[in-house]
Design an enzyme around this catalytic site. Structure first.
Site, PDB file in Angstrom:
ATOM      1  CD  GLU A 156      -2.853  -1.394   2.274  1.00 50.45           C
ATOM      2  OE1 GLU A 156      -2.860  -0.534   3.165  1.00 50.45           O
ATOM      3  OE2 GLU A 156      -3.579  -2.393   2.299  1.00 50.45           O
ATOM      4  CG  ASN A 216      -0.513  -6.816  -1.688  1.00 54.78           C
ATOM      5  OD1 ASN A 216      -1.070  -7.375  -2.632  1.00 54.78           O
ATOM      6  ND2 ASN A 216      -1.027  -6.791  -0.463  1.00 54.78           N
ATOM      7  CG  HIS A 260      -9.804  -5.596  -0.027  1.00 54.05           C
ATOM      8  ND1 HIS A 260     -10.152  -6.732   0.655  1.00 54.05           N
ATOM      9  CD2 HIS A 260      -8.506  -5.364   0.278  1.00 54.05           C
ATOM     10  CE1 HIS A 260      -9.115  -7.179   1.354  1.00 54.05           C
ATOM     11  NE2 HIS A 260      -8.097  -6.358   1.131  1.00 54.05           N
ATOM     12  CD  GLU A 291      -4.660  -7.770   1.211  1.00 57.14           C
ATOM     13  OE1 GLU A 291      -5.536  -7.022   1.677  1.00 57.14           O
ATOM     14  OE2 GLU A 291      -3.443  -7.586   1.401  1.00 57.14           O
ATOM     15  CG  ASP A 293     -12.865  -8.642   0.677  1.00 57.81           C
ATOM     16  OD1 ASP A 293     -12.751  -7.650  -0.074  1.00 57.81           O
ATOM     17  OD2 ASP A 293     -12.376  -8.663   1.807  1.00 57.81           O
TER      18      ASP A 293
HETATM   19  O1  G3I Z   1      -7.097  -9.490  18.248  1.00 59.67           O
HETATM   20  C1  G3I Z   1      -7.554  -8.254  18.822  1.00 59.67           C
HETATM   21  C2  G3I Z   1      -8.509  -8.511  19.959  1.00 59.67           C
HETATM   22  O2  G3I Z   1      -7.850  -9.175  21.002  1.00 59.67           O
HETATM   23  C3  G3I Z   1      -9.069  -7.165  20.427  1.00 59.67           C
HETATM   24  O3  G3I Z   1     -10.038  -7.398  21.391  1.00 59.67           O
HETATM   25  C4  G3I Z   1      -9.701  -6.417  19.281  1.00 59.67           C
HETATM   26  C5  G3I Z   1     -10.183  -5.039  19.698  1.00 59.67           C
HETATM   27  O4  G3I Z   1     -10.302  -4.168  18.627  1.00 59.67           O
HETATM   28  O5  G3I Z   1      -8.727  -6.253  18.245  1.00 59.67           O
HETATM   29  C6  G3I Z   1      -8.233  -7.475  17.737  1.00 59.67           C
HETATM   30  O6  G3I Z   1      -7.286  -7.180  16.735  1.00 59.67           O
HETATM   31  C7  G3I Z   1      -7.813  -6.764  15.485  1.00 59.67           C
HETATM   32  C8  G3I Z   1      -7.255  -7.670  14.399  1.00 59.67           C
HETATM   33  O7  G3I Z   1      -7.690  -7.230  13.128  1.00 59.67           O
HETATM   34  C9  G3I Z   1      -7.699  -9.118  14.569  1.00 59.67           C
HETATM   35  O8  G3I Z   1      -9.074  -9.216  14.424  1.00 59.67           O
HETATM   36  C10 G3I Z   1      -7.386  -5.338  15.237  1.00 59.67           C
HETATM   37  O9  G3I Z   1      -8.004  -4.463  16.158  1.00 59.67           O
HETATM   38  C11 G3I Z   1      -7.778  -4.926  13.832  1.00 59.67           C
HETATM   39  O10 G3I Z   1      -7.197  -3.666  13.550  1.00 59.67           O
HETATM   40  C12 G3I Z   1      -7.232  -5.931  12.824  1.00 59.67           C
HETATM   41  O11 G3I Z   1      -7.715  -5.576  11.561  1.00 59.67           O
HETATM   42  C13 G3I Z   1      -6.990  -6.098  10.481  1.00 59.67           C
HETATM   43  C14 G3I Z   1      -6.611  -4.964   9.542  1.00 59.67           C
HETATM   44  O12 G3I Z   1      -5.925  -5.483   8.407  1.00 59.67           O
HETATM   45  C15 G3I Z   1      -5.720  -3.951  10.214  1.00 59.67           C
HETATM   46  O13 G3I Z   1      -5.326  -2.970   9.328  1.00 59.67           O
HETATM   47  C16 G3I Z   1      -7.859  -7.098   9.732  1.00 59.67           C
HETATM   48  O14 G3I Z   1      -8.085  -8.239  10.555  1.00 59.67           O
HETATM   49  C17 G3I Z   1      -7.160  -7.539   8.445  1.00 59.67           C
HETATM   50  O15 G3I Z   1      -8.057  -8.294   7.668  1.00 59.67           O
HETATM   51  C18 G3I Z   1      -6.754  -6.321   7.647  1.00 59.67           C
HETATM   52  O16 G3I Z   1      -6.034  -6.762   6.506  1.00 59.67           O
HETATM   53  C19 G3I Z   1      -5.649  -5.740   5.591  1.00 59.67           C
HETATM   54  C20 G3I Z   1      -4.359  -6.192   4.932  1.00 59.67           C
HETATM   55  O17 G3I Z   1      -3.391  -6.475   5.900  1.00 59.67           O
HETATM   56  C21 G3I Z   1      -3.852  -5.153   3.936  1.00 59.67           C
HETATM   57  N1  G3I Z   1      -4.874  -4.831   2.969  1.00 59.67           N
HETATM   58  C22 G3I Z   1      -6.152  -4.434   3.517  1.00 59.67           C
HETATM   59  C23 G3I Z   1      -6.687  -5.493   4.474  1.00 59.67           C
HETATM   60  C24 G3I Z   1      -8.043  -5.115   4.984  1.00 59.67           C
HETATM   61  O18 G3I Z   1      -7.979  -3.959   5.763  1.00 59.67           O
END
Ligand code: G3I
Length: 491
Positions: A156, A216, A260, A291, A293
């Protein structure tokens, strides 16, 4: 050490890739869809077509469906710097990443490392120097070595809103555009993208790894955005990949289109998705959908046939380009997605108990149809590709050749401009298009006209060409372009 170029390494990579995905799938051959019974899992159907079909997951999601349906695994969050990097570029907290890599290895799945250099989720690396980023790159690459087939080295890098610029926040604030011309390719420029890939390539070579190095991004999937305007973000990514693969250094092995897809005008599925995949592939890199969806809004709140048809389009576009070698969905079930309300994945249910959606069946069906005549182990030149020489004066200051990728009603032309017996500072290519052909889009050149006689001139960075060296630009159009004539003039 003498390392083969990315192009030369392509065939063994695909062979290894096919072997890896086939090993766990029980399939027996790579190639076009055969006459025998269709495969019943995404993994096996993809393997038979000569690509991988993967999924993003965390250790908590490793139910049996993962190894049954998917031949590749991306850690959704567990290899991001905020999880595994120390402030000095060391590694910490790698347990979940190890679990995922071990699971993939046990089940003969490929792994995509995600991700090394990113403005988001940087954790203790936030704001650090290029030197520390380089330390982290070295530690992460060598920790898992060739067990990781592909690494997202830079994620990104480009700005939102289709402005065609790079991001300005860290780590891109480490870059310097010495002459302020808007690109980072000139002598004196420093570029965090180039420097990070240089470090990664150095580590790969020094450790004799098979790992491929990828860039990416999202909203880079089509040549155009909704309404037909140029996708400037895709163009900027193309310029970066071109600059770092066509020169003396071949730094980038693969390009990830995150895909996405949603209702944002810059995030829709456009009809030129395949053409855009093709033009990157023509640079000699592998292209992956990384990625995937698809928001149900894209098909009018429909998680039935409308969404299924959108999935078909994306899978078909990849299958139709030989160097599109993998598709990864960003999660298993809608309920477990980062965008659960958009219901963009292939399964409903959750926690190991999943039900297939119409989109699943569409993807499986499309994969089972195979590559429609594209041989996955051949160079990505379509049967309709042709090369026509220019008619330069002699001695010729420059020459131009065109390679066409054509389909019924349209084409993408890649033009190679080569300097003659002395270097040139700029060039103009006059293209004579056949009646009925019209240019709708172009890249890496300025254009005047759309049909008949069309003029292309260099843009800033690709004007100077040394003796005997080349640069490329391209254009897309409607109609048939066979018989196009080219004349190159030095300016
Ligand atoms: O695991 C913790 C949990 O313990 C806590 O209670 C909760 C509270 O908010 O957070 C949880 O962590 C989250 C994590 O996902 C796991 O679910 C984070 O807050 C959250 O920020 C994180 O989001 C991820 C996101 O990237 C962060 O930028 C998404 O799962 C993930 O799918 C997403 O993936 C990104 C790629 O890396 C790059 N391209 C875009 C894509 C979608 O945003």
């Amino acid at each position: 050490m003498n390392v083969p170029s990315g192009r030369a390494r392509y065939r063994p990579v695909i062979a290894a890739l096919a072997a890896a995905v086939l090993a766990g799938a029980g399939a027996v051959a790579v190639g076009k869809a055969p006459a025998q019974a269709a495969e019943t899992t995404l993994r096996a159907a993809a393997a038979k077509a000569g690509l991988f079909f993967g999924v993003a997951a965390s250790p908590g999601r490793l139910s049996s469906i993962v190894s049954q349906e998917f031949g590749q695994l991306t850690p959704e969050n567990d290899m991001k710097p905020d999880t595994i990097a120390t402030s000095s570029g060391g590694l910490r907290n790698t347990g979940n990443a190890d679990t995922l890599v071990n699971y993939a290895q046990t089940n003969n799945m490929l792994v995509r490392g995600h991700t090394l250099v990113w403005h988001s989720q940087a954790g203790q690396l936030q704001g650090t120097s290029q030197a520390t980023l380089n330390t982290f790159i070295g530690n992460a690459l060598t920790r898992w070595g060739s067990r990781i087939a592909y690494w997202d080295v830079v994620n990104e890098a480009l700005d939102d809103n289709n402005n065609g610029r790079r991001r300005t926040q860290w780590p891109h604030s480490l870059s310097r555009d010495a002459n302020g011309d808007g690109d980072f390719f000139d002598a004196g420029d420093t570029d965090v993208i180039r420097n990070s890939f240089r470090r990664a390539k150095e580590v790969v070579q020094q450790n004799n790894l098979n790992t491929k190095l990828c860039i990416n991004d999202y909203d880079v999937e089509g040549l155009t955005v909704r309404g037909g305007a140029r996708n400037n973000k895709a163009q900027a990514l193309y310029d970066i990949v071109r600059a770092y693969t066509q020169g003396t250094e071949r730094l980038i092995d693969c390009v990830g289109f995150q895909a996405h897809f949603n209702d944002n005008p810059n995030s829709v599925i456009t009809d030129d998705l395949q053409a855009n995949i093709q033009r990157f592939a023509d640079l000699g890199v592998e292209v992956h959908i990384t990625e995937l969806d698809i928001d149900d809004d894209l098909s009018n709140n429909d998680i039935g046939q409308g969404q299924a048809n959108n999935y078909r389009k994306v899978v078909r576009a990849c299958l139709n380009v030989a160097r599109c070698t993998g598709i990864t969905v960003w999660g298993i079930a809608d309920s477990e997605s980062w965008r659960s309300s958009e219901r963009g994945l292939l399964f409903t249910g959750g926690s190991g108990n999943y039900q297939k959606k119409a989109a699943y069946s569409a993807v499986l069906d499309e994969l089972n149809k195979g590559r429609s005549g594209v041989n996955p182990s051949s160079p990505p030149v379509s049967p309709s590709a042709s090369t026509s020489p220019s008619t330069p004066t002699d001695p010729s200051p420059c020459s131009a050749t065109v390679s066409l990728n054509s389909w019924t009603g349209g084409f993408v032309a890649t033009v190679r401009v080569t300097a003659g017996s002395s270097s040139i500072n700029g060039w103009r290519v006059t293209a004579g298009l056949p009646t009925g052909a019209a240019v709708t889009n172009h890249w890496s050149a300025e254009r005047t006209g759309a049909s008949g006689t069309v003029q292309f001139a260099n843009v800033g960075y690709n004007g100077p060409i040394a003796t005997g060296q080349s640069t490329e630009f391209g254009f897309q159009g409607t109609g048939a372009a066979d018989g196009t004539t080219l004349t190159c003039t030095a300016t």
